[in-house]
Design an enzyme around this catalytic site. Sequence first.
Site, PDB file in Angstrom:
ATOM      1  N   MET A  18       1.058  -1.147  -0.095  1.00 41.86           N
ATOM      2  CA  MET A  18       0.007   0.017   0.019  1.00 41.86           C
ATOM      3  C   MET A  18       0.894   1.111  -0.083  1.00 41.86           C
ATOM      4  SD  MET A  18      -3.235  -0.229   2.385  1.00 41.86           S
ATOM      5  CE  MET A  18      -2.397  -1.306   3.962  1.00 41.86           C
ATOM      6  N   CYS A 102      -1.884  -1.707 -10.469  1.00 38.71           N
ATOM      7  CA  CYS A 102      -2.047  -0.365  -9.965  1.00 38.71           C
ATOM      8  C   CYS A 102      -2.867   0.538 -11.061  1.00 38.71           C
ATOM      9  CB  CYS A 102      -0.753   0.345  -9.655  1.00 38.71           C
ATOM     10  SG  CYS A 102      -0.881   1.763  -9.167  1.00 38.71           S
TER      11      CYS A 102
HETATM   12  C1  FMN Z   1      -3.715   3.769  -0.621  1.00 42.24           C
HETATM   13  C2  FMN Z   1      -3.595   2.519  -1.246  1.00 42.24           C
HETATM   14  C3  FMN Z   1      -2.284   2.357  -1.645  1.00 42.24           C
HETATM   15  C4  FMN Z   1      -1.964   1.109  -2.378  1.00 42.24           C
HETATM   16  N1  FMN Z   1      -0.805   0.867  -3.126  1.00 42.24           N
HETATM   17  C5  FMN Z   1      -0.816  -0.359  -3.729  1.00 42.24           C
HETATM   18  C6  FMN Z   1       0.591  -0.652  -4.307  1.00 42.24           C
HETATM   19  O1  FMN Z   1       1.617   0.130  -3.882  1.00 42.24           O
HETATM   20  N2  FMN Z   1       0.713  -1.861  -4.924  1.00 42.24           N
HETATM   21  C7  FMN Z   1      -0.474  -2.822  -5.010  1.00 42.24           C
HETATM   22  O2  FMN Z   1      -0.212  -3.902  -5.910  1.00 42.24           O
HETATM   23  N3  FMN Z   1      -1.684  -2.089  -4.704  1.00 42.24           N
HETATM   24  C8  FMN Z   1      -1.679  -1.056  -3.904  1.00 42.24           C
HETATM   25  N4  FMN Z   1      -2.982  -0.817  -3.389  1.00 42.24           N
HETATM   26  C9  FMN Z   1      -4.168  -2.045  -3.647  1.00 42.24           C
HETATM   27  C10 FMN Z   1      -4.363  -2.845  -2.562  1.00 42.24           C
HETATM   28  O3  FMN Z   1      -3.041  -3.747  -2.253  1.00 42.24           O
HETATM   29  C11 FMN Z   1      -5.332  -3.696  -2.423  1.00 42.24           C
HETATM   30  O4  FMN Z   1      -5.259  -4.605  -3.808  1.00 42.24           O
HETATM   31  C12 FMN Z   1      -6.610  -3.133  -2.527  1.00 42.24           C
HETATM   32  O5  FMN Z   1      -6.606  -2.173  -1.666  1.00 42.24           O
HETATM   33  C13 FMN Z   1      -7.740  -4.131  -2.215  1.00 42.24           C
HETATM   34  O6  FMN Z   1      -7.540  -4.596  -0.932  1.00 42.24           O
HETATM   35  P1  FMN Z   1      -8.551  -4.216   0.086  1.00 42.24           P
HETATM   36  O7  FMN Z   1      -9.821  -4.194  -0.016  1.00 42.24           O
HETATM   37  O8  FMN Z   1      -7.937  -5.145   1.270  1.00 42.24           O
HETATM   38  O9  FMN Z   1      -8.053  -2.829   0.618  1.00 42.24           O
HETATM   39  C14 FMN Z   1      -3.269   0.211  -2.662  1.00 42.24           C
HETATM   40  C15 FMN Z   1      -4.313   0.417  -2.020  1.00 42.24           C
HETATM   41  C16 FMN Z   1      -4.566   1.520  -1.203  1.00 42.24           C
HETATM   42  C17 FMN Z   1      -5.806   1.793  -0.520  1.00 42.24           C
END
Ligand code: FMN
Length: 352
Positions: A18, A102
């Site tokens: 993240m 992303c």
């Molecule tokens: C603030 C933020 C930053 C993120 N940065 C990345 C990242 O650097 N690389 C990535 O593969 N996914 C990134 N994601 C996506 C998350 O890894 C994840 O796939 C997505 O939030 C869904 O999962 P969740 O419902 O548990 O949040 C990011 C998500 C958020 C909210």
Amino acid sequence: MLTIGSIQLDSPALLAPMAGHTDLPFRLLCRSIGGVGLASTDLLNVHSLLRGSPKALALAATAPGDEPLCMQLYGNEHDPLPDAARWAVNNGADVIDINMGCPVDKVAKKHGGSLLLCDVDSTVRLAERIVEAITPSTGKPVTAKIRLGWDDDRIVGPPLARALEQVGIAAVTVHGRTTEQFFKGRACLQGIKAVVDAVDAIPVIGNGDIEVAADAQHMMDVTGCDGVMIARGALRRPWVFHQIHGVLTEGVAVPEPTFKTKVEYLLRHLELIMEHLDERNALHRMRSGIAKFARTMGHVKPLKEGIRTANSSAEIERVLRFWHAKACDGWTPNPILEGKAADARTRDLTTA
Ligand SMILES: Cc1cc2nc3c(=O)[nH]c(=O)nc-3n(C[C@H](O)[C@H](O)[C@H](O)COP(=O)(O)O)c2cc1C
């Protein structure tokens, strides 16, 4: 037990990459609470990494206790991803992950991240080059984190995952949304299941909307995925990994921490930031993080305000110690309606 290539994980619950959040102190905080099978860095720009940019090096920084560690790289076939993967392995990565999901312009417009979903053949060739650069010589696995596809008309998750497996990718994480969806709607469990069904033998990690252990259990039951990855939920509940590990691995429902324990987690996070980063980061990370974290704490407006308006890490610590002392005297905040549904799902597990 979840195994990614040569790496056996102690828990099927993984901390997601993240950007802006999964720095060393946050990873160490989650690990110290327990149940984190693997934790990832923020996505890393391969040019900045190889150039030795201080910002990129800070994002890739690790320390004892931060194992096993996944470093996530982004780029396209014209970028030096194999070189950056070698750098990552030489600098502490146990797993290299390629970002294929992303959706933000900064990454996708530079032909990295989600844009890799649009040309499966060239993405698979790129993955093969990275695997060849890393796995035979170091034994370290290379993984990919994908979305279901660019949009509903271009769902590529299943064939992409299968093709990635054939060139040696050791695991695929799938966020159950399309790029176009960004974070809208709910993660599609049937989409994740289709990816699970498409691969032969490699593990598939399901991702999207996991807030509490019951969500992880549900995703695994419905999709057959081998592990789960949590992003936003971990910012509110860094103890969710401990709870998921308890339910999925040991069949034990781990109760929600008390208010006092949650304040202790905040104090520990502050301490870890001061140990590994600096004063500026302490203010920024604690002030911006408290809104999310405090959603699970009940009515604690004065605590939130105290942290938001603090001018130094010492002041944040004073605020937290004040609330900790109150908690030690038996004070607990009134519950709030927000987060009630997730709390109820946690209670279901705790009392099951
Ligand atoms: C603030 C933020 C930053 C993120 N940065 C990345 C990242 O650097 N690389 C990535 O593969 N996914 C990134 N994601 C996506 C998350 O890894 C994840 O796939 C997505 O939030 C869904 O999962 P969740 O419902 O548990 O949040 C990011 C998500 C958020 C909210």
